[in-house]
Design an enzyme around this catalytic site. Structure first.
Site, PDB file in Angstrom:
ATOM      1  N   GLU A   1       0.870  -1.191   0.000  1.00 46.50           N
ATOM      2  CA  GLU A   1       0.000   0.000   0.000  1.00 46.50           C
ATOM      3  C   GLU A   1       0.901   1.233   0.000  1.00 46.50           C
ATOM      4  O   GLU A   1       2.011   1.202   0.540  1.00 46.50           O
ATOM      5  CB  GLU A   1      -0.913  -0.040   1.241  1.00 46.50           C
TER       6      GLU A   1
ATOM      7  N   ASP B   1      -8.211   1.571  -7.768  1.00 47.50           N
ATOM      8  CA  ASP B   1      -8.759   2.869  -8.164  1.00 47.50           C
ATOM      9  C   ASP B   1      -9.276   2.775  -9.603  1.00 47.50           C
ATOM     10  O   ASP B   1      -8.523   2.397 -10.495  1.00 47.50           O
ATOM     11  CB  ASP B   1      -7.670   3.939  -8.059  1.00 47.50           C
TER      12      ASP B   1
ATOM     13  N   THR C   1     -14.760  -5.929   1.387  1.00 50.43           N
ATOM     14  CA  THR C   1     -13.774  -4.897   1.728  1.00 50.43           C
ATOM     15  C   THR C   1     -14.467  -3.559   2.009  1.00 50.43           C
ATOM     16  O   THR C   1     -15.650  -3.369   1.711  1.00 50.43           O
ATOM     17  CB  THR C   1     -12.742  -4.687   0.596  1.00 50.43           C
ATOM     18  N   LYS C   2     -13.669  -2.627   2.527  1.00 46.90           N
ATOM     19  CA  LYS C   2     -14.204  -1.301   2.863  1.00 46.90           C
ATOM     20  C   LYS C   2     -14.760  -0.587   1.616  1.00 46.90           C
ATOM     21  O   LYS C   2     -15.854  -0.027   1.631  1.00 46.90           O
ATOM     22  CB  LYS C   2     -13.057  -0.489   3.473  1.00 46.90           C
ATOM     23  N   PHE C   3     -13.996  -0.626   0.524  1.00 46.72           N
ATOM     24  CA  PHE C   3     -14.460   0.052  -0.696  1.00 46.72           C
ATOM     25  C   PHE C   3     -15.665  -0.642  -1.305  1.00 46.72           C
ATOM     26  O   PHE C   3     -16.503  -0.005  -1.931  1.00 46.72           O
ATOM     27  CB  PHE C   3     -13.320   0.170  -1.718  1.00 46.72           C
ATOM     28  N   GLU C   4     -15.729  -1.955  -1.097  1.00 45.18           N
ATOM     29  CA  GLU C   4     -16.878  -2.700  -1.602  1.00 45.18           C
ATOM     30  C   GLU C   4     -18.160  -2.244  -0.894  1.00 45.18           C
ATOM     31  O   GLU C   4     -19.186  -2.027  -1.534  1.00 45.18           O
ATOM     32  CB  GLU C   4     -16.618  -4.190  -1.330  1.00 45.18           C
TER      33      GLU C   4
HETATM   34  C1  LIG Z   1      -9.916   2.151  -4.040  1.00 41.53           C
HETATM   35  S1  LIG Z   1      -8.735   1.699  -2.845  1.00 41.53           S
HETATM   36  C2  LIG Z   1      -9.233   0.035  -2.373  1.00 41.53           C
HETATM   37  C3  LIG Z   1      -8.685  -0.400  -1.062  1.00 41.53           C
HETATM   38  C4  LIG Z   1      -9.063  -1.819  -0.597  1.00 41.53           C
HETATM   39  N1  LIG Z   1      -8.541  -2.827  -1.495  1.00 41.53           N
HETATM   40  C5  LIG Z   1     -10.542  -1.968  -0.432  1.00 41.53           C
HETATM   41  O1  LIG Z   1     -11.154  -2.686  -1.248  1.00 41.53           O
HETATM   42  O2  LIG Z   1     -11.105  -1.405   0.512  1.00 41.53           O
HETATM   43  C6  LIG Z   1      -7.292   1.399  -3.818  1.00 41.53           C
HETATM   44  C7  LIG Z   1      -6.013   1.404  -3.004  1.00 41.53           C
HETATM   45  O3  LIG Z   1      -4.922   1.019  -3.844  1.00 41.53           O
HETATM   46  C8  LIG Z   1      -3.786   1.767  -3.475  1.00 41.53           C
HETATM   47  N2  LIG Z   1      -2.864   1.758  -4.638  1.00 41.53           N
HETATM   48  C9  LIG Z   1      -3.120   2.235  -5.879  1.00 41.53           C
HETATM   49  N3  LIG Z   1      -2.066   2.031  -6.701  1.00 41.53           N
HETATM   50  C10 LIG Z   1      -1.131   1.398  -5.943  1.00 41.53           C
HETATM   51  C11 LIG Z   1       0.180   0.935  -6.226  1.00 41.53           C
HETATM   52  N4  LIG Z   1       0.724   1.072  -7.452  1.00 41.53           N
HETATM   53  N5  LIG Z   1       0.875   0.348  -5.231  1.00 41.53           N
HETATM   54  C12 LIG Z   1       0.334   0.206  -3.991  1.00 41.53           C
HETATM   55  N6  LIG Z   1      -0.909   0.620  -3.669  1.00 41.53           N
HETATM   56  C13 LIG Z   1      -1.637   1.211  -4.632  1.00 41.53           C
HETATM   57  C14 LIG Z   1      -4.335   3.141  -3.120  1.00 41.53           C
HETATM   58  O4  LIG Z   1      -3.478   3.854  -2.259  1.00 41.53           O
HETATM   59  C15 LIG Z   1      -5.665   2.771  -2.449  1.00 41.53           C
HETATM   60  O5  LIG Z   1      -5.516   2.662  -1.040  1.00 41.53           O
END
Ligand SMILES: C[S@@+](CC[C@H](N)C(=O)[O-])C[C@H]1O[C@@H](n2cnc3c(N)ncnc32)[C@H](O)[C@@H]1O
Length: 241
Positions: A94, A144, A219-222
């Site tokens: 992360e 994302d 997950t939280k985002f889900e």
């Molecule tokens: C939309 S959030 C989803 C978080 C979690 N997986 C959830 O479902 O609740 C996407 C996460 O991916 C991380 N992220 C995006 N690109 C990344 C990368 N290249 N390396 C590490 N983390 C990354 C972002 O910081 C963010 O916290």
């Protein structure tokens, strides 16, 4: 201006070319509890790319199938998985520091021993720290979505990225993605269906998606997506060659 075939070629010529990244670093405030969790747990659970290519047996002090999760957010679902699968090693990556802190605080509370974390760009971690043919499973949950067309190039699931993952998975290892954005799900399906060396594990012939497996917690985002009325799409592809 001279053009370069790769970042490496540009670097060798002393030219800096900005990379397209899948994230924008947000300087979220670290709570006291998160800062304390990082301080207390980093020595036993933190990993850095300065350590070079990892030997998982040394890192975990045992030989076990290793699961890697990219972008675990606040880490709640990763810690839950880690606690319910003590027979597996887990590595989370992360870039968001409060997420690292929250994850380590949860891990400490749950008393899990089989989790390590990187605070770094997963693309670089894969290239520099993860040995070829070494992973049992790679998880990418709710990346994302970069939903504006001009931002689609920032989506982490791309042809080259998927081939990098292929080299890191053991033969038979799986790449598990989930998203709540239909357009991103369709993009993932297109990229994976065309990717060499992978086979879709879905028995759903018309759609190619799979139901959420029991090992993946919500997950939280889900949850956030569900509140907005979004659907959820899971894809699991196996490395076959
Ligand atoms: C939309 S959030 C989803 C978080 C979690 N997986 C959830 O479902 O609740 C996407 C996460 O991916 C991380 N992220 C995006 N690109 C990344 C990368 N290249 N390396 C590490 N983390 C990354 C972002 O910081 C963010 O916290």
């Amino acid at each position: 201006m001279k053009s370069f075939k790769s970042q490496e070629e540009a670097r060798a010529a002393g030219v800096y070319i900005s990379k397209i990244r899948s994230f924008v670093k947000r300087e979220g405030r670290l709570t006291n509890a998160q800062a304390k969790a990082i301080e207390g747990n980093w020595p036993s659970k933190g990993l850095s790319i300065d350590q070079g290519m990892l030997n998982f047996d040394h890192v975990f002090g045992r030989t076990a199938p290793t699961v890697l999760e990219i972008g675990f957010g606040m880490g709640k679902s990763l810690v839950e998985m880690t606690a319910t699968a003590p027979q597996h090693n887990f590595i989370g990556i992360e870039v968001h520091r409060p997420g690292i802190g929250a994850c380590l605080a949860d891990a400490e509370e749950a008393g899990v021993e089989n989790l390590r974390v990187f605070e770094h760009d997963a693309v670089e971690v894969l290239a520099q720290s993860i040995a070829d043919d070494s992973l049992h499973r790679l998880q990418l949950y709710f990346p994302d979505p970069w939903h504006k067309t001009r931002h689609h190039k920032r989506r982490i699931v791309q042809r080259d990225f998927v081939q990098n993952i292929r080299t890191k998975l053991a033969i038979g290892g799986t790449f598990h993605m989930a998203t709540d954005w239909q357009h991103y799900a369709e993009h993932m399906m297109d990229v994976m269906t065309q990717a060499d060396g992978f086979e879709n594990t879905s028995s759903e012939e018309t759609t190619g998606y799979v139901p959420r497996p029991d090992y993946r917690p919500i997950t939280k985002f889900e949850v956030r997506g569900q509140k907005l009325g979004h659907g959820v799409w899971d894809l699991i592809f196996k490395r076959v060659s």
